[in-house]
Design an enzyme around this catalytic site. Structure first.
Site, mmCIF file in Angstrom:
data_model
loop_
_atom_site.group_PDB
_atom_site.id
_atom_site.type_symbol
_atom_site.label_atom_id
_atom_site.label_comp_id
_atom_site.label_asym_id
_atom_site.label_seq_id
_atom_site.Cartn_x
_atom_site.Cartn_y
_atom_site.Cartn_z
ATOM 1 N N LYS A 100 8.535 -2.008 3.137
ATOM 2 C CA LYS A 100 7.092 -1.800 2.959
ATOM 3 C C LYS A 100 6.772 -0.739 1.908
ATOM 4 O O LYS A 100 5.714 -0.770 1.290
ATOM 5 C CB LYS A 100 6.453 -1.406 4.293
ATOM 6 C CG LYS A 100 6.524 -2.491 5.368
ATOM 7 C CD LYS A 100 5.609 -3.653 5.063
ATOM 8 C CE LYS A 100 5.541 -4.632 6.230
ATOM 9 N NZ LYS A 100 4.785 -5.862 5.861
ATOM 10 N N GLU A 122 -3.831 -1.575 7.212
ATOM 11 C CA GLU A 122 -3.624 -2.074 8.563
ATOM 12 C C GLU A 122 -2.136 -1.961 8.830
ATOM 13 O O GLU A 122 -1.335 -1.910 7.900
ATOM 14 C CB GLU A 122 -4.061 -3.541 8.677
ATOM 15 C CG GLU A 122 -3.006 -4.561 8.259
ATOM 16 C CD GLU A 122 -2.635 -4.514 6.776
ATOM 17 O OE1 GLU A 122 -3.456 -4.027 5.982
ATOM 18 O OE2 GLU A 122 -1.520 -4.972 6.410
ATOM 19 N N SER A 385 15.145 -6.352 6.466
ATOM 20 C CA SER A 385 13.913 -5.744 5.951
ATOM 21 C C SER A 385 13.625 -4.356 6.498
ATOM 22 O O SER A 385 12.926 -3.573 5.866
ATOM 23 C CB SER A 385 12.731 -6.664 6.222
ATOM 24 O OG SER A 385 12.655 -6.973 7.597
#
Lengths: 402, 268
Positions: A100, A122, A385
């Site tokens: 991210k 969010e 991830s």
């Protein structure tokens, strides 16, 4: 492996079309108040992405600040256990513990460049919230993160991290109080504050230009992997798919390559047949969610259905429009893994490789283990991830119950 | 009814030198059996035309009040079918123009042609789709044309003059001027946005202008009355529908006060 159901094959699109569409997906279904900002953002991003100064600064931060390139790790012990050669792209080793941060850094730099003073985001699992709070702390911007009340409970560690980083975490109680509702609430904030605020959407979802811009910031994952492979062929590339940013970032540089199959793993939750899942492509239908036309979970009248997944990051009833395009054109195929299978994936990778994956990423690991017979003698690249620290409370709570 | 009734309403208010009042209410409020009665009471209190809100699970242009109304209506069993039925009953019971207000997903799920067709059958004058900007409006505008109803387009404080002109050139049934930044809901104070936007819109087009979002009190409506053809109030009425022990009487009272300031009449 299986040809696409439609029998069609397409090619990846470098950019969506003038209307922000990937084929028939995407677009800009947003309130008028946001439209000028969305067009401005598309222009600003295109300009910045063509500016070697901006791109250089982005890559410099990814290297010096977030620790890229992340390693490509040959998971020999896992490979031995399941009989398939597995390579792991270690996004879990990036600063803040997941992919991210790539997108958060990129968008924060863009917000700074365009004189915005406030960032909103969010978050589901909290990884994107932490990444945004981190980027905000680094760039000196104010930061507000919307997070579903249910997710605040199940990802307490990340809530503390965001607060430590100076972000305000706003609980969202509407709807199912999870990721979908957090996106709604962040959009509502943005409609009010659009003149001063940039909305760092955390995945390849939302109205144009977000799906395109976020993919551009995340494609570094796949590009690095290609370089790190040094010409070694891979047969299958696997990634988990909620909104799908880690997956598209990994897939895009491989898309359309001869002999490489791309597999996106959605959340089957309690099982597709129970209706309690997050498989928007596998069990959903085209509709409009959060500003884009894409596959989504909805009823016959177009009311959005609640998703379900043990993994907060996959607990989302939609998927990025480029994945919808990849699915229809056969550029990738999409499968699903249940909550229980994902937990086994966490266990398997921890035990064999000493790597505790995030519950999201564990879906990809679990699919490879489950399909090991089909994958025998192939080389499989899994995008790992994120790391699993955030999920430990929930996982240990399940041990206690068992 | 239908489109001509709404067109002639705007002609009429301009001739009479007054401002139309178009209240919003969610289908299914105060409860599913009282919705039509509520619209009738608003008509008797002087409302000129109506927005019938079709409840949707994810209304991202709506603030907490209308979100709650949508969620309550849905949990009490309000459906798309039920919303169209209420729309038809509102038109026939009040004899006044009404528009269906929805979001893009339910509309496209049914299909733009079927949605517009069902609205036309119900006697509606047009559609308002909160997340359908000009860029995505074409298939819906065409479906509305085929059905003989109108499509409303939006203009916001963030819309620049060039974009305003483009929106106006599509000749919407009216322009919905988004008075304030942010989602629907009551606001204690009013910014300069609504009057500035009204002036800018008037400078580029004579398409009827109706303003809503953040207009809830007679005072707020009064400051705009001279600049617009119509005013929409939603959340202030929906709040009463959600909270009041005698919602229909209270809503009618609020409508009467708003109509009074917009028509220049005294409250009686």
């Amino acid at each position: 492996m299986n040809p696409p159901a439609s029998g069609r094959t397409g090619s990846r699109l470098e950019r969506p079309d003038q209307q922000g569409r990937f084929g028939e997906y995407g677009g800009m279904f947003a309130p008028e108040t946001l439209m000028p900002a969305l067009w401005q953002l598309a222009d600003d991003f295109a300009e910045a992405w063509g500016d070697s100064g901006f791109v250089g600064r982005f890559h410099e931060l990814l290297e010096k600040y977030t620790g890229r390139p992340t390693p490509l790790h040959a998971a020999d012990h896992l490979s031995e256990e399941i009989g398939t050669r597995v390579l792991l792209k270690r996004e879990d080793l990036a600063h803040t513990g997941a992919h991210k941060i790539n997108n958060a850094i990129g968008q924060a730099l863009l917000a700074k460049r365009t004189d915005k003073t406030r960032l909103i985001a969010e978050t589901g699992a909290g990884q994107h919230g932490v990444a945004t709070a981190t980027a905000a702390a680094y760039t000196g911007l104010e930061c507000v993160v919307y997070m579903g009340e249910k997710d605040i409970e199940r990802q307490a560690l990340n809530v503390s991290r965001m607060k430590m980083l100076g972000a305000e975490v706003v609980p969202v109680t509407s709807g199912a109080a999870t990721l979908k509702d957090a996106v709604n609430e962040a959009m509502r904030d943005w409609v009010r504050t659009v003149e001063t605020t940039h909305y760092i959407i955390g995945s390849v979802v939302g109205p144009h230009p977000f799906p395109w811009m976020v993919r551009e910031f995340q494609k570094v994952i796949g590009e690095e992997s290609v370089r790190q492979l040094q010409g070694e062929p891979v047969d299958v590339v696997v990634a988990c798919v909620g909104g799908g940013s880690n997956a598209i970032g990994m897939f895009y540089p491989f898309a359309g390559r001869e002999g490489v199959e791309l597999v996106g793993v959605e959340a089957a939750g309690h099982g597709i047949e129970t209706g309690r899942h997050g498989a928007s492509i596998g069990a959903g239908s085209p509709g409009i969610l959060h500003g884009a036309r894409t596959y989504m979970l909805q009823d016959a009248e177009g009311q959005v259905l609640e998703a379900h997944s043990i993994s907060a990051g996959l607990d989302y009833p939609g998927v990025g429009p480029e994945h919808a395009y990849f699915a229809d054109t056969g550029l990738a195929r999409y499968v699903s893994i249940t909550d229980d299978e994902a937990l086994e994936g966490v266990d398997l990778l921890s035990r064999t490789e000493g790597v505790i994956p995030a519950l999201e990423s564990a879906h990809a690991v679990a699919w490879v283990a489950k399909e090991a017979d089909l994958l025998r003698d192939k080389t499989v690249l899994i995008n790992l991830s994120g790391r699993g620290d955030k999920d430990m409370d929930m996982i240990t709570a399940r041990w206690d119950r068992v | 009814m239908g489109l001509p009734a709404l067109d002639s309403l705007f002609g009429q208010v301009r001739t009479e030198g007054r401002t139309a009042f178009l209240p919003f209410m969610t289908a299914g409020l105060p409860d599913p059996l009282q919705t039509v009665e509520c619209f009738e009471a608003m008509a008797e209190a002087g409302a000129d035309a109506f927005e019938v809100g079709f409840p949707y699970s994810d209304p991202l242009m709506d603030g907490p009040t209308i979100q709650l109304a949508s969620a309550r209506a849905l949990s009490q069993g309000m459906t798309l079918e039920g919303s169209f039925k209420i729309l038809g009953e509102v038109v026939s019971a009040t004899g006044r123009p009404a528009l269906a207000m929805s979001y893009a997903n339910p509309m496209f799920r049914l299909g733009a042609d079927r949605f517009a067709g069902r609205a036309a059958e119900a006697g509606a004058s047009g559609l308002i789709i909160a997340d359908l900007p000009l860029e995505e409006s074409r298939p819906v505008a065409e479906a509305c044309d085929r059905a003989g109803i109108g499509l409303v387009l939006f203009a916001a404080p963030t819309t620049d003059d060039q974009r305003l002109a483009r929106i106006a050139s599509h000749d919407p049934v009216f322009i919905y001027g988004v008075a304030e930044l942010g989602v629907t809901g009551e606001r204690a104070s009013q910014s300069d946005h609504p009057r500035t936007l009204a002036t800018r819109i008037r400078a580029v087009t004579s398409v009827p202008l109706v303003m809503g979002v953040g207009i809830s009190t007679p005072d707020q409506a009064a400051t705009l009355a001279a600049d617009v053809d119509g005013v929409i109030v939603g959340s202030a009425l929906v709040r009463r529908a959600l909270e009041s022990p005698d919602p229909i009487a209270e809503i009618a009272g609020a409508v009467r006060e708003l109509v009074a300031v917009l028509s220049g009449r005294e409250v009686t």
